[in-house]
Write a protein that holds these residues in place. Structure first.
Motif, PDB file in Angstrom:
ATOM      1  N   GLY A 177       0.805  -1.216   0.000  1.00 50.47           N
ATOM      2  CA  GLY A 177       0.000   0.000   0.000  1.00 50.47           C
ATOM      3  C   GLY A 177       0.835   1.262   0.000  1.00 50.47           C
ATOM      4  N   PHE A 178       1.878   1.275   0.828  1.00 52.51           N
ATOM      5  CA  PHE A 178       2.692   2.482   0.908  1.00 52.51           C
ATOM      6  C   PHE A 178       3.626   2.625  -0.290  1.00 52.51           C
ATOM      7  N   SER A 179       3.960   1.513  -0.928  1.00 50.18           N
ATOM      8  CA  SER A 179       4.719   1.614  -2.183  1.00 50.18           C
ATOM      9  C   SER A 179       3.866   2.267  -3.259  1.00 50.18           C
ATOM     10  N   LEU A 180       2.572   1.898  -3.297  1.00 48.16           N
ATOM     11  CA  LEU A 180       1.673   2.550  -4.245  1.00 48.16           C
ATOM     12  C   LEU A 180       1.576   4.037  -3.941  1.00 48.16           C
ATOM     13  N   ARG A 181       1.479   4.399  -2.680  1.00 50.19           N
ATOM     14  CA  ARG A 181       1.443   5.819  -2.325  1.00 50.19           C
ATOM     15  C   ARG A 181       2.706   6.528  -2.793  1.00 50.19           C
ATOM     16  N   GLY A 182       3.862   5.903  -2.599  1.00 46.49           N
ATOM     17  CA  GLY A 182       5.108   6.508  -3.041  1.00 46.49           C
ATOM     18  C   GLY A 182       5.154   6.701  -4.546  1.00 46.49           C
ATOM     19  N   LEU A 183       4.636   5.728  -5.275  1.00 46.31           N
ATOM     20  CA  LEU A 183       4.595   5.848  -6.730  1.00 46.31           C
ATOM     21  C   LEU A 183       3.644   6.965  -7.162  1.00 46.31           C
ATOM     22  N   MET A 184       2.537   7.092  -6.459  1.00 45.46           N
ATOM     23  CA  MET A 184       1.592   8.154  -6.820  1.00 45.46           C
ATOM     24  C   MET A 184       2.160   9.530  -6.468  1.00 45.46           C
ATOM     25  N   GLU A 185       3.019   9.583  -5.469  1.00 45.58           N
ATOM     26  CA  GLU A 185       3.646  10.853  -5.133  1.00 45.58           C
ATOM     27  C   GLU A 185       4.587  11.321  -6.234  1.00 45.58           C
ATOM     28  N   LYS A 186       5.300  10.367  -6.854  1.00 43.93           N
ATOM     29  CA  LYS A 186       6.285  10.724  -7.878  1.00 43.93           C
ATOM     30  C   LYS A 186       5.726  10.698  -9.292  1.00 43.93           C
ATOM     31  N   HIS A 187       4.757   9.821  -9.545  1.00 43.82           N
ATOM     32  CA  HIS A 187       4.229   9.627 -10.904  1.00 43.82           C
ATOM     33  C   HIS A 187       2.710   9.502 -10.810  1.00 43.82           C
ATOM     34  N   PHE A 188       2.053  10.536 -10.311  1.00 43.89           N
ATOM     35  CA  PHE A 188       0.656  10.396  -9.903  1.00 43.89           C
ATOM     36  C   PHE A 188      -0.251   9.863 -11.001  1.00 43.89           C
ATOM     37  N   GLU A 189      -0.322  10.536 -12.124  1.00 45.37           N
ATOM     38  CA  GLU A 189      -1.297  10.165 -13.148  1.00 45.37           C
ATOM     39  C   GLU A 189      -1.099   8.736 -13.636  1.00 45.37           C
ATOM     40  N   GLU A 190       0.156   8.365 -13.886  1.00 47.83           N
ATOM     41  CA  GLU A 190       0.424   7.026 -14.403  1.00 47.83           C
ATOM     42  C   GLU A 190       0.132   5.959 -13.353  1.00 47.83           C
ATOM     43  N   ALA A 191       0.607   6.180 -12.125  1.00 43.65           N
ATOM     44  CA  ALA A 191       0.391   5.201 -11.064  1.00 43.65           C
ATOM     45  C   ALA A 191      -1.085   5.093 -10.702  1.00 43.65           C
ATOM     46  N   PHE A 192      -1.777   6.220 -10.721  1.00 46.95           N
ATOM     47  CA  PHE A 192      -3.210   6.212 -10.401  1.00 46.95           C
ATOM     48  C   PHE A 192      -3.964   5.385 -11.438  1.00 46.95           C
ATOM     49  N   ALA A 193      -3.664   5.586 -12.703  1.00 48.24           N
ATOM     50  CA  ALA A 193      -4.343   4.855 -13.773  1.00 48.24           C
ATOM     51  C   ALA A 193      -4.011   3.360 -13.731  1.00 48.24           C
ATOM     52  N   LEU A 194      -2.740   3.042 -13.528  1.00 50.11           N
ATOM     53  CA  LEU A 194      -2.323   1.643 -13.533  1.00 50.11           C
ATOM     54  C   LEU A 194      -2.874   0.870 -12.336  1.00 50.11           C
ATOM     55  N   SER A 195      -3.166   1.552 -11.245  1.00 47.48           N
ATOM     56  CA  SER A 195      -3.694   0.879 -10.054  1.00 47.48           C
ATOM     57  C   SER A 195      -5.215   0.872 -10.003  1.00 47.48           C
ATOM     58  N   GLU A 196      -5.875   1.400 -11.007  1.00 50.59           N
ATOM     59  CA  GLU A 196      -7.340   1.425 -11.013  1.00 50.59           C
ATOM     60  C   GLU A 196      -7.943   0.028 -10.851  1.00 50.59           C
ATOM     61  N   PRO A 197      -7.398  -1.024 -11.489  1.00 53.63           N
ATOM     62  CA  PRO A 197      -7.972  -2.363 -11.285  1.00 53.63           C
ATOM     63  C   PRO A 197      -7.942  -2.836  -9.838  1.00 53.63           C
ATOM     64  N   TRP A 198      -7.036  -2.299  -9.026  1.00 57.01           N
ATOM     65  CA  TRP A 198      -6.974  -2.685  -7.620  1.00 57.01           C
ATOM     66  C   TRP A 198      -8.292  -2.391  -6.906  1.00 57.01           C
ATOM     67  N   VAL A 199      -8.955  -1.333  -7.317  1.00 55.39           N
ATOM     68  CA  VAL A 199     -10.160  -0.863  -6.619  1.00 55.39           C
ATOM     69  C   VAL A 199     -11.245  -1.936  -6.618  1.00 55.39           C
ATOM     70  N   HIS A 200     -11.301  -2.729  -7.673  1.00 55.43           N
ATOM     71  CA  HIS A 200     -12.355  -3.728  -7.822  1.00 55.43           C
ATOM     72  C   HIS A 200     -11.813  -5.153  -7.719  1.00 55.43           C
ATOM     73  N   ASP A 201     -10.614  -5.296  -7.190  1.00 54.01           N
ATOM     74  CA  ASP A 201      -9.992  -6.610  -7.080  1.00 54.01           C
ATOM     75  C   ASP A 201     -10.770  -7.487  -6.094  1.00 54.01           C
ATOM     76  N   PRO A 202     -10.913  -8.782  -6.369  1.00 55.84           N
ATOM     77  CA  PRO A 202     -11.618  -9.654  -5.420  1.00 55.84           C
ATOM     78  C   PRO A 202     -10.902  -9.813  -4.083  1.00 55.84           C
ATOM     79  N   SER A 203      -9.609  -9.545  -4.044  1.00 59.51           N
ATOM     80  CA  SER A 203      -8.859  -9.650  -2.794  1.00 59.51           C
ATOM     81  C   SER A 203      -9.045  -8.392  -1.954  1.00 59.51           C
TER      82      SER A 203
END
Length: 218
Positions: free
Chosen positions: A47-73
């Motif tokens: 989770g915090f690695s994703l936050r770090g990526l969004m801090e440095k590369h927000f738009e790209e990391a935000f878009a690439l992590s969109e599938p996480w929102v609806h993940d079954p896990s």
């Protein structure tokens, strides 16, 4: 958390963060940056690695992590939620609006792992960074007829955010005051106790505005 290599693409870093975020309790401890981490700690790295990526590369990391929102896990969904916990440096108004739209998906999530982190942790901290934006968003969320959403609205004021903006918190909580759901009422009482602590809101003010809850608060 971990130092990501600049030679690794954002896509690969997101995949690595996903692997960590999805880690299950039954899996073995991992060595991460010289530290032996138990499964719950591995999930924190995700989770915090994703936050770090969004801090440095927000738009790209935000878009690439969109599938996480609806993940079954639920672990992955929690990772996406933790990624929304922006730092002061990265919490621009535009980004906060975007992550609040993402958080909207988690406000109604019934899983306890999500509920413990949504209102009282992630929303609370965003509120301290961009209070006007978050308060307006919470007023909208408070109108949604879902017990988990409304409980999360109240829980957003059970920590520092409520103490910093006590009168604004009271105004939002009043929108929930007559909610018949026990879960919502419990969250309101917790928030009012927090506001009353150290005199952020007076006992008399609570009695006047929340007469039905005051007996359990004071």
């Amino acid at each position: 958390m971990t130092q990501q290599s600049e030679n690794i693409s954002i896509e690969e870093q997101i995949k690595q963060a996903y692997f960590w975020a999805a880690y299950e309790d039954e899996q073995p401890a991992l060595m991460l940056d010289g530290t032996v981490c138990q499964p719950w700690q591995v999930r924190e790295w995700g989770g915090f690695s994703l936050r770090g990526l969004m801090e440095k590369h927000f738009e790209e990391a935000f878009a690439l992590s969109e599938p996480w929102v609806h993940d079954p896990s639920v672990n992955v969904r929690r990772g996406a939620l933790i990624g929304c916990k922006l730092t002061k440096k990265s919490a621009t108004p535009e980004r906060v609006h975007q992550v609040l739209e993402r958080i909207s998906h988690f406000m109604s999530d019934e899983n306890d792992y999500i509920k413990k982190n949504c209102g009282p942790f992630v929303v609370n901290e965003l509120g301290s960074l961009q209070p006007e934006i978050v308060l307006n968003w919470l007023k909208i969320q408070a109108q949604i007829p879902n017990v988990h959403v409304r409980a999360n609205v109240a829980k957003a004021f059970t920590q520092a955010f409520g103490k910093r903006y006590p009168q604004e918190a009271m105004s939002v909580l009043e929108l929930l005051r007559d909610d018949p759901e026990r879960r919502v009422q419990s969250a309101i009482i917790s928030a009012l106790k927090n506001l009353n602590k150290n005199g952020a809101v007076s006992s008399e003010n609570i009695r006047q505005r929340f007469p039905k809850q005051a007996e359990k608060v004071l």
